[in-house]
Design a protein around this motif. Structure first.
Motif, PDB file in Angstrom:
ATOM      1  N   SER A 268       6.849  -8.307  -1.247  1.00 53.51           N
ATOM      2  CA  SER A 268       7.760  -7.532  -2.083  1.00 53.51           C
ATOM      3  C   SER A 268       8.741  -8.466  -2.751  1.00 53.51           C
ATOM      4  O   SER A 268       9.042  -9.547  -2.243  1.00 53.51           O
ATOM      5  N   SER A 269       9.233  -8.036  -3.899  1.00 52.19           N
ATOM      6  CA  SER A 269      10.297  -8.746  -4.602  1.00 52.19           C
ATOM      7  C   SER A 269      11.430  -7.747  -4.784  1.00 52.19           C
ATOM      8  O   SER A 269      11.222  -6.650  -5.321  1.00 52.19           O
ATOM      9  N   LEU A 277       9.660  -4.415  -6.280  1.00 53.45           N
ATOM     10  CA  LEU A 277       8.277  -4.581  -6.731  1.00 53.45           C
ATOM     11  C   LEU A 277       7.428  -4.974  -5.532  1.00 53.45           C
ATOM     12  O   LEU A 277       7.713  -5.977  -4.861  1.00 53.45           O
ATOM     13  N   TYR A 278       6.378  -4.202  -5.264  1.00 45.25           N
ATOM     14  CA  TYR A 278       5.546  -4.406  -4.078  1.00 45.25           C
ATOM     15  C   TYR A 278       4.108  -4.676  -4.513  1.00 45.25           C
ATOM     16  O   TYR A 278       3.564  -3.967  -5.356  1.00 45.25           O
ATOM     17  N   MET A 305       5.786  -1.556   3.134  1.00 44.15           N
ATOM     18  CA  MET A 305       7.025  -2.297   2.886  1.00 44.15           C
ATOM     19  C   MET A 305       7.936  -1.529   1.943  1.00 44.15           C
ATOM     20  O   MET A 305       9.160  -1.519   2.111  1.00 44.15           O
ATOM     21  N   MET A 306       7.360  -0.879   0.962  1.00 48.26           N
ATOM     22  CA  MET A 306       8.133  -0.060   0.027  1.00 48.26           C
ATOM     23  C   MET A 306       8.891   1.034   0.776  1.00 48.26           C
ATOM     24  O   MET A 306      10.094   1.269   0.536  1.00 48.26           O
ATOM     25  N   LEU A 307       8.199   1.714   1.684  1.00 49.52           N
ATOM     26  CA  LEU A 307       8.842   2.775   2.455  1.00 49.52           C
ATOM     27  C   LEU A 307       9.996   2.224   3.288  1.00 49.52           C
ATOM     28  O   LEU A 307      11.059   2.850   3.391  1.00 49.52           O
ATOM     29  N   ALA A 317       6.834   3.905   7.508  1.00 49.27           N
ATOM     30  CA  ALA A 317       6.223   2.586   7.318  1.00 49.27           C
ATOM     31  C   ALA A 317       5.428   2.172   8.549  1.00 49.27           C
ATOM     32  O   ALA A 317       4.299   1.673   8.452  1.00 49.27           O
ATOM     33  N   LYS A 318       6.026   2.412   9.719  1.00 46.95           N
ATOM     34  CA  LYS A 318       5.351   2.033  10.959  1.00 46.95           C
ATOM     35  C   LYS A 318       4.077   2.853  11.176  1.00 46.95           C
ATOM     36  O   LYS A 318       3.084   2.342  11.723  1.00 46.95           O
TER      37      LYS A 318
END
Length: 357
Positions: A268-269, A277-278, A305-307, A317-318
Motif C-alpha cells: 500500500s501507499s 493506494l493498494y 490492507m485497505m480494510l 481484514a483478519k
C-alpha cells in the motif's frame, strides 16, 4: 458503513486479480454489514489505447473522490517503445503524486504451508517471517538533483544523482513507522548508512528524537548492508523496518523473494489524506493474461490492507487474511506456487477463499 473504492484494473492480469479482490470485499461486506461501491478507473496501457495518455484527468478525479484505490497492474511490452512520459508506469507515479502518498508499506509473510517454497535454509524458514517495510516514497536520491557534465577529474562525461532529505520528510515517515509498530509487536528497526552519508546522519538524529515519544517501542538503528544480510540470516527478528526510498526499494524486493512467490504479496501507499493506494507487488504478466493462471492472493491481501489501514476495519481484514491462510493450508495452489502439484485457476482459488470468509 458504505465505502467508495476506485478500481484501477490496468493491464495484463490486472483485471483478473482486481475482480477477484472485489468479490472477496463484497463477501466480507455481507458478513460484517458493510457496503462497497466500486468505480472502474482507466489508467496504464489501456488508458493510452483509449484516451491517448496513461492517466486521464477524469481518472485522477474519481480516485480523489473515493475512499481508497485498488490497483491491479500496469504496463507491458506493447507500450515499451513509447517515450517515457507516455509509458503506462507514469500512471502509478501520477496517482501517488495526485493523492499525496509518501509512505509505501510492504509486508512480507511466509505462510507455514509454503515454507518449502522459500529459498531460505529450512531452520531459518521454520522460525517464520512476518515483517513490514515502511519505505519513504517521494524523496531521496530518486527525486534529488541529477544531471550529466564534463568531469574535472577523469576523461569524458560524468553523471550524478543527489540524495536529499529534510527533517519534515523524515519525521512524517518515522511517525508512520512508530504508529505501525505500536499496532504490531512494538519493534522498529531504522535502516540507514549513517557511517557514510550525511543524509543518513540527519535521518538517524530525527528518528532518535521521535523514539523518545514512543517508549513502548523497542527501537534500534541498523546499517543497510547489515540489514540486507540479516534479512537472509534471521528474518524472524524483524517486525517493522523504516528506511529511505532507495534502501526500501532494494530491501523490500529482497524480503519478497524470501516468502516463496511475489504473487502472494500485497502493498500500500499512504499519505496524510484518507485515500490510500493498494496493489500487489507483481507486474502485469501479459504472457499469462486471460488464461486463468494468475495468483489473486497478492491483490486479495492488498484489499485486506485497505480494510485495515484506510477503513480501520481490523477484524474484517483478519477474516480475509485467515481465509487465505486456510486455503494455502488446504493445499490449493495456483501455477506460480504449485511446483509439481496440480494447479488451480484464478477463479478456483478465489472461490475457495470466498468459502472461508
Amino acid at each position: 458503513m458504505s465505502y467508495k473504492i476506485a478500481l484501477v484494473k490496468g493491464d495484463g492480469i490486472g483485471p483478473e486479480v482486481v475482480n477477484a479482490a472485489a468479490a472477496v470485499l463484497e463477501k466480507t461486506g455481507k458478513v460484517f454489514g458493510h457496503t462497497f461501491e466500486f468505480a472502474d478507473v482507466l489508467a496504464g496501457g489501456c488508458a493510452i489505447d483509449l484516451k491517448g495518455e496513461p492517466l486521464p484527468e477524469e481518472s485522477i478525479n474519481i480516485c480523489k473522490n473515493s475512499d481508497a484505490v485498488l490497483l491491479g497492474a500496469v504496463g507491458g511490452p506493447k507500450w515499451d517503445s513509447l517515450p517515457g512520459e507516455l509509458r503506462p508506469e507514469k500512471a502509478l507515479l501520477g496517482l501517488r503524486k495526485a493523492l499525496g502518498l509518501y509512505a509505501n508499506l510492504r509486508p512480507a509473510k511466509l505462510y507455514p504451508a509454503l515454507r518449502s517454497h522459500s529459498p531460505l535454509r529450512s531452520d531459518i524458514a521454520r522460525a517464520g517471517i512476518d515483517l513490514i517495510i515502511v519505505r519513504e516514497l517521494t524523496g531521496g536520491i530518486y527525486y534529488g538533483e541529477r544531471g550529466r557534465r564534463e568531469s574535472k577529474t577523469y576523461k569524458g562525461e560524468e553523471a550524478y544523482d543527489t540524495e536529499r532529505y529534510s527533517v519534515e520528510e523524515i519525521e512524517r515517515i518515522g511517525l508512520r513507522a512508530f504508529e505501525l509498530a505500536m499496532k504490531r509487536r512494538k519493534s522498529l528497526v531504522s535502516v540507514d548508512k549513517a557511517n557514510v552519508l550525511e543524509s543518513s546522519r540527519l535521518w538517524r538524529e530525527t528518528m532518535h528524537r521521535l523514539a523518545k515519544d514512543f517508549p513502548e517501542v523497542e527501537y534500534k538503528d541498523m546499517l543497510v548492508d547489515n540489514a540486507a544480510m540479516q534479512l537472509v540470516r534471521c528474518p524472524s527478528q524483524f517486525d517493522v523496518i523504516v528506511t529511505s526510498n532507495m534502501f526500501g526499494d532494494i530491501l523490500s524486493d529482497e524480503a519478497s523473494v524470501l516468502t516463496g512467490s511475489i504473487g502472494l504479496l500485497p502493498s500500500s501507499s499512504v499519505g496524510d489524506g484518507k485515500v490510500g493506494l493498494y496493489e500487489p507487488i507483481h507486474g502485469s504478466a501479459p504472457d499469462i493474461a486471460g488464461q486463468g493462471k494468475a495468483n489473486p492472493i497478492g491483490t486479495i491481501l492488498s484489499a485486506a490492507m485497505m480494510l485495515r489501514y484506510s477503513f480501520d476495519l481490523p477484524l474484517e481484514a483478519k477474516r480475509i487474511e485467515d481465509a487465505v491462510g486456510a486455503v494455502l493450508k488446504s493445499g490449493l495452489r495456483t501455477p506460480d506456487i504449485a511446483g509439481k502439484e496440480e494447479a488451480v485457476t484464478t477463479e478456483q482459488m478465489t472461490n475457495r477463499i470466498l468459502g472461508f470468509i
